[in-house]
Design a protein around this motif. Structure first.
Motif, PDB file in Angstrom:
ATOM      1  N   PRO A 103       0.803  -1.228   0.000  1.00 14.91           N
ATOM      2  CA  PRO A 103       0.000   0.000   0.000  1.00 14.91           C
ATOM      3  C   PRO A 103       0.835   1.276   0.000  1.00 14.91           C
ATOM      4  O   PRO A 103       0.296   2.366  -0.260  1.00 14.91           O
ATOM      5  CB  PRO A 103      -0.820  -0.115   1.290  1.00 14.91           C
ATOM      6  N   ASP A 104       2.125   1.179   0.280  1.00 15.64           N
ATOM      7  CA  ASP A 104       2.960   2.376   0.409  1.00 15.64           C
ATOM      8  C   ASP A 104       3.944   2.569  -0.737  1.00 15.64           C
ATOM      9  O   ASP A 104       4.295   3.700  -1.067  1.00 15.64           O
ATOM     10  CB  ASP A 104       3.744   2.328   1.729  1.00 15.64           C
ATOM     11  N   LYS A 105       4.411   1.479  -1.328  1.00 17.06           N
ATOM     12  CA  LYS A 105       5.446   1.582  -2.352  1.00 17.06           C
ATOM     13  C   LYS A 105       4.849   1.506  -3.753  1.00 17.06           C
ATOM     14  O   LYS A 105       4.136   0.558  -4.086  1.00 17.06           O
ATOM     15  CB  LYS A 105       6.466   0.450  -2.184  1.00 17.06           C
ATOM     16  N   VAL A 106       5.161   2.499  -4.572  1.00 18.02           N
ATOM     17  CA  VAL A 106       4.772   2.457  -5.977  1.00 18.02           C
ATOM     18  C   VAL A 106       5.697   1.479  -6.695  1.00 18.02           C
ATOM     19  O   VAL A 106       6.915   1.520  -6.529  1.00 18.02           O
ATOM     20  CB  VAL A 106       4.869   3.861  -6.616  1.00 18.02           C
ATOM     21  N   GLU A 107       5.129   0.581  -7.473  1.00 17.71           N
ATOM     22  CA  GLU A 107       5.907  -0.431  -8.193  1.00 17.71           C
ATOM     23  C   GLU A 107       6.580   0.207  -9.413  1.00 17.71           C
ATOM     24  O   GLU A 107       5.929   0.502 -10.415  1.00 17.71           O
ATOM     25  CB  GLU A 107       4.988  -1.579  -8.621  1.00 17.71           C
ATOM     26  N   LEU A 108       7.903   0.407  -9.355  1.00 16.62           N
ATOM     27  CA  LEU A 108       8.602   1.168 -10.384  1.00 16.62           C
ATOM     28  C   LEU A 108       8.936   0.346 -11.624  1.00 16.62           C
ATOM     29  O   LEU A 108       8.781   0.839 -12.747  1.00 16.62           O
ATOM     30  CB  LEU A 108       9.877   1.790  -9.798  1.00 16.62           C
ATOM     31  N   ASP A 109       9.414  -0.887 -11.461  1.00 16.95           N
ATOM     32  CA  ASP A 109       9.695  -1.698 -12.645  1.00 16.95           C
ATOM     33  C   ASP A 109       8.427  -1.922 -13.459  1.00 16.95           C
ATOM     34  O   ASP A 109       8.433  -1.834 -14.696  1.00 16.95           O
ATOM     35  CB  ASP A 109      10.295  -3.052 -12.244  1.00 16.95           C
TER      36      ASP A 109
END
Length: 576
Positions: free
Chosen positions: A60-66
């Protein structure tokens, strides 16, 4: 398999089925809103599934960058700021004054009408629609995470967001110091480390003309999510009536196939053995023509793979043009018009090949080539269900002016990239059956390739059934592990094999348009291993790792075509 793993696999299969049922329903309805019930159904199913390619989607906190980089590469520039996204068929916009935007890693024409409206042209069938909707769902979900970092507990904009907005609004090139300051604000908004944010930014910058850059992408996504939250400004995804009417009717595939057959007839090639190859648009041409065109410059002992690496260098574009020019002087025909399919085609008349000058790595029977004069048709990669449409239309007899010309197909070879379930990137897979994901539909066949064909080539080869998945974006670890570890004994996954085989079997066993003795060759090289964290498609392209398996498979296909042993299928004769 243990019961826990089996249970998770069943839950994941249910989530995949729910997503596809909902997407088909939305297509039939004509559209949906991001914050409406259909949008939430897609979101919930995606959270249940948690595809490997989207990594930390469930955090819920980290945007998935790859995953974000992967998606932005496949959607048009400016999509992050578009509130109205409309999927259309070929409806005349190519001849309009609108700018044509093509994503970095998907051949599809898109048209930004204004700051809020984006049109995406779909000509490759339902698989392309599923692909786009899956990517959009992921993007909307990550936008919500950005919104939560951009607003504090009182729904006020945070300092990091205001600073990011100021950088974006300046719309000026940043100095290295300013860029690092900006990446610091950006990493806070994304919930990722500075290093992770910088890496994602550099990956997008590697083809900056095709996207808006990470700063603008994140700001555009967050801005729309904030507006949806505060002002209830809805995001609408819709499908044009023309698209809904045309989908599934082979309009583009028929037009595409007729162009190929017209060229074959015009060049008097329709009475020769035809060898169809589904591959990229460079490996067959380079295998046949690069050596005779360039060996005087690089030496007679240079291999096809070494030449391919030379041609891959951007500074060698003049050499690539030299090979193309030589090829067209020696029997190569390139069809530049794709009829809306985005599938390029090359035709090679082997009777005009410079036989004495071909690479020493190519085995041939000159007497066979001189008497039978086989013709090679290379078609670029199809996309999912589009493989059935194009192959189905290509294998039909050509009818013109009251005449019927059967397609004298001697062999069909499929080379492609695929996900592997054993081993790693660059390994080879030789299928003996294709199985549709989520069903028991299966297509066993006799593959003219076997492991022994690749012995001594310095590659690892696996043989067994392969799963034809509905989309690369919905790969799920539990489902894939089930197919690998259960009695299905799957070795990999791809998107086109079962669709090709469905068309081939229909024309050989039921419609009798081509001989049942047609030789089939399928070989894939591994572009990713979705069961290994960090080895999914989102981790980046193969780069030079893919050159060896690509050219190895291509060389093996050509060696079987250029010799008569595997090319003696019964060929149908022309009917009056």
């Amino acid at each position: 398999m243990n019961q826990l793993a089996l249970s998770r696999a069943r839950e994941s299969r249910s989530a995949i089925e729910k997503m596809y049922i909902e997407m088909r329903h939305l297509f039939n309805c004509g559209g949906y809103q991001r914050l409406g019930m259909p949008g939430e159904v897609l979101t919930d199913a995606m959270l249940d599934l948690r595809p490997e390619i989207y990594g930390s989607l469930g955090d819920p906190d980290k945007v998935e960058l790859d995953g974000l980089v992967y998606v932005i590469d496949r959607l048009p520039k400016g999509i992050e700021s578009s509130r109205f996204i409309r999927l259309i068929s070929e409806e005349g916009y190519r001849n309009s004054g609108f700018e044509v935007v093509v994503p970095a890693s998907r051949r599809r024409n898109c048209y930004p009408v204004d700051n809020d409206n984006m049109l995406i042209e779909v000509t490759r069938g339902k698989s392309e629609i599923y692909d786009i909707l899956t990517h959009l769902t992921f993007m909307f979900m990550e936008a919500e995470k950005i919104r939560k970092h951009a607003l504090n507990d009182h729904d006020e904009l945070t300092h990091d967001w205001r600073e990011l907005k100021a950088i974006v609004k300046r719309n000026e090139p940043l100095s290295e110091e300013e860029r690092e300051v900006g990446l610091t604000y950006l990493s806070a908004v994304l919930g990722r480390t500075f290093a992770e944010t910088k890496n994602a930014s550099e990956r997008l910058n590697s083809h900056a003309e095709k996207n808006s850059g990470l700063f603008h992408v994140v700001y555009g996504m967050g801005k729309l999510a904030i507006e949806r939250h505060k002002e209830e400004r809805r995001t609408q995804i819709s499908f044009s009536p023309t698209l809904r009417e045309r989908i599934g009717h082979h309009i583009f595939g028929e037009r595409w196939a007729d162009q190929i057959k017209g060229q074959l007839l015009a060049h008097q090639l329709l009475d020769r053995p035809l060898h169809i190859i589904s591959a990229n648009m460079h490996s067959v041409m380079n295998c046949l023509y690069a050596y005779p065109a360039l060996s005087n410059s690089f030496g007679k002992d240079i291999t096809i793979e070494e030449l391919a690496l030379e041609l891959r260098q951007s500074q060698n574009k003049p050499l690539m043009e030299k090979v193309r020019k030589f090829a067209h002087q020696k029997g190569a025909i390139t069809l530049n018009e794709h009829a809306g399919t985005q599938i390029g085609v090359q035709i090679f008349d082997t009777a005009k090949l410079p036989h004495k000058k071909l690479s020493f790595e190519l085995d041939m029977d000159e007497e066979y080539l001189r008497t039978e004069k086989p013709v090679i048709i290379v078609m670029d990669y199809a996309f999912g269900e589009q493989a059935f449409e194009t192959m189905d239309e290509l294998l039909k007899p050509y009818r013109l002016g009251g005449q019927t010309y059967p397609m004298p197909v001697a062999s069909i070879s499929i080379m492609g990239k695929a996900g592997i379930l054993h081993g790693g990137k660059g390994d080879l897979m030789i299928p003996n059956a294709h199985i549709f994901e989520g069903t028991a539909d299966n297509y066993p066949f006799e593959n003219d390739f076997e492991i022994d064909d690749f012995q001594g080539e310095g590659v690892t080869v696996f043989e067994g059934p392969m799963i034809s998945v509905m989309g690369t974006s919905l790969q799920n670890r539990d489902v894939l592990a089930y197919f690998r570890n259960s009695s299905w004994k799957a070795i990999g996954l791809e998107m086109e094999g079962a669709h090709y085989q469905k068309a081939i079997q229909a024309h050989t066993r039921i419609r009798n348009n081509i001989s049942e003795d047609v030789v089939l060759r399928y070989a894939y090289y591994a572009s990713d291993n979705p069961l290994i964290t960090g080895s999914t498609l989102a981790s980046g392209s193969l780069g030079e790792i893919g050159v060896k398996p690509t050219y190895l498979i291509t060389r093996k296909i050509l060696n079987k075509i250029l010799q008569p042993a595997s090319s003696n299928a019964n060929i149908p004769v022309k009917e009056g």
